[in-house]
Design an enzyme around this catalytic site. Sequence first.
Site, PDB file in Angstrom:
ATOM      1  N   LYS A   1       0.813  -1.212   0.000  1.00  0.00           N
ATOM      2  CA  LYS A   1       0.000   0.000   0.000  1.00  0.00           C
ATOM      3  C   LYS A   1       0.853   1.272   0.000  1.00  0.00           C
ATOM      4  O   LYS A   1       0.425   2.305  -0.486  1.00  0.00           O
ATOM      5  CB  LYS A   1      -0.922   0.024   1.225  1.00  0.00           C
ATOM      6  CG  LYS A   1      -1.834  -1.191   1.397  1.00  0.00           C
ATOM      7  CD  LYS A   1      -2.893  -1.288   0.318  1.00  0.00           C
ATOM      8  CE  LYS A   1      -4.062  -2.185   0.672  1.00  0.00           C
ATOM      9  NZ  LYS A   1      -3.744  -3.602   0.878  1.00  0.00           N
TER      10      LYS A   1
HETATM   11  C1  LIG Z   1      -4.467  -4.747   0.469  1.00  0.00           C
HETATM   12  C2  LIG Z   1      -3.730  -6.027   0.427  1.00  0.00           C
HETATM   13  C3  LIG Z   1      -4.066  -7.036  -0.491  1.00  0.00           C
HETATM   14  C4  LIG Z   1      -5.245  -6.918  -1.416  1.00  0.00           C
HETATM   15  O1  LIG Z   1      -5.074  -5.929  -2.397  1.00  0.00           O
HETATM   16  P1  LIG Z   1      -6.335  -5.378  -3.202  1.00  0.00           P
HETATM   17  O2  LIG Z   1      -5.813  -4.264  -4.020  1.00  0.00           O
HETATM   18  O3  LIG Z   1      -7.311  -4.940  -2.158  1.00  0.00           O
HETATM   19  O4  LIG Z   1      -6.864  -6.508  -3.998  1.00  0.00           O
HETATM   20  C5  LIG Z   1      -3.286  -8.167  -0.531  1.00  0.00           C
HETATM   21  N1  LIG Z   1      -2.243  -8.332   0.309  1.00  0.00           N
HETATM   22  C6  LIG Z   1      -1.890  -7.395   1.205  1.00  0.00           C
HETATM   23  C7  LIG Z   1      -0.740  -7.650   2.111  1.00  0.00           C
HETATM   24  C8  LIG Z   1      -2.612  -6.211   1.286  1.00  0.00           C
HETATM   25  O5  LIG Z   1      -2.262  -5.277   2.180  1.00  0.00           O
END
Ligand SMILES: *Cc1c(COP(=O)(O)O)cnc(C)c1O
Length: 491
Positions: free
Chosen positions: A107
């Site tokens: 993120k």
């Molecule tokens: C947010 C997240 C996901 C999922 O990603 P999306 O974009 O919501 O599909 C997968 N793995 C981790 C570690 C995340 O933080």
Amino acid sequence: MYESTRGNYPEQTGKEAIALGMVPVGGLFVPKHYPKINWEDIRGITYPQLAQLIFQSYLPDFTKEKCIEASEIYNKNVFDSDNPAPLVNVGKMGILELWHGPTAAFKDMALQVLPHLLGESMKVLTQTDRVLILVATSGDTGKAALEGFKNVKGTEIIVFYPESGVSTVQERQMTTTDGVNTRVVPVMGNFDQCQSAVKEIFANSKLRETFNQRGIAFSSANSINWGRLLPQIVYYFWAYLQAVESQSLRPGEKMNVVVPTGNFGNILAAYYARMMGLPINKLICASNENNVLTDFFVEGIYNRNRSFYVTSSPSMDILISSNFERFLYEMSGKRPDKINNWYKQLQERGEFKVDSDTLAMAREAVVAGWASEAEVQMVIKAVYQEYSYVLDPHTAVAVKVYDDYTKKTGDKTFTIIASTASPFKFAKTVLEGIDASAVSGDEWINLKKLSEITGWAIPQGLQGLEDKQTFGLSHVRPKEISELIRKVYIS
Ligand SMILES: *Cc1c(COP(=O)(O)O)cnc(C)c1O
């Protein structure tokens, strides 16, 4: 320009779409056109240069200087390596490590940029001078958004997370944030309930008006915001360039991409990269036991009426996958009438079925699979034993789904796995896979054990969390969220 998936709002510029976060009357902003980028033209480029190029191509209303400023965050002061998204070969897979940012999850790749994009975008909103960022998190978005917006002038940020739905480390990361403009609230409910409550606030025009009159606009740091998705496109191009450079791919050859999926944002960014001309063969959508998407790709039925499981990959514990709406918009041939109809049914009955043309398009674009909790453990163990490489549970889901895919199809295409989190964020689960006898009831001991056993360093952002002061607010019910923000920000 950006249009609404539900055909219910005038077209907006990039700045307007980012400032608004989502379509105020429901629906999501999608680009009307996808700029083309030829990978051969960008060989040898740096990550910040690539980011700048892609930002500029989608945001012609931003100056070049702004795009440069936004892309310059991909440097060594923010990320823990010169390469913010290294591609590491593990067996025949390329693991794209997206967790070298301050909060040790992918993120950061977008949420370090978003404040720059949003700061500029807010200038188009004339009647407000402050922005309140409302965030629902399944664990990782929360801290990444808090870090991105902490002490940024003119912004307030409030994060809602499911109180029993995040890992110990994730929770502590959020509650120890010490910004003057940051707030963190546990919610009695699961992520879907947090996300729905936040979306309802966006759709509540009366509440929005009340805030606007006080000079406060709402915006979002969730992947419903275009400004969150855009920076995620960059690293798929980057992965391709690295794979060609290391000769895992012949120039021009296509790669597969596997993405551990929750809200469908990350995989959607890969889909957009393919639309822009990146040589991608199969996009593989990997889910955990909350496998609503896997089922969709079988019969074309999206059905959220099912048990919600709390798994070892909490950031994927999602049954209402927000960005799937953007995907279906494309798959249906950009038909807002269809989207409106399906999402009305989802709201009213908790399920909808798409037509056979849309399903055929979707199945052409994406392959889906899922992994059980036991399989996640097995994969973490097997990959560590064979390659001394440590997978976090989310990435392990992706590796398992990839394994199943190759067994079933025999596809030998070079494949990159989007690795979304550092294993240290989920130390207990990872230790259970690697050496169950070492697992402690104290998660902070587990972090140290994991480091000792594997020789991997604990990411800086996770060090010393156990001793930091916490600032979390007391918990609320999903229904109480709008009342809470009223109390906190306009009393
Ligand atoms: C947010 C997240 C996901 C999922 O990603 P999306 O974009 O919501 O599909 C997968 N793995 C981790 C570690 C995340 O933080």
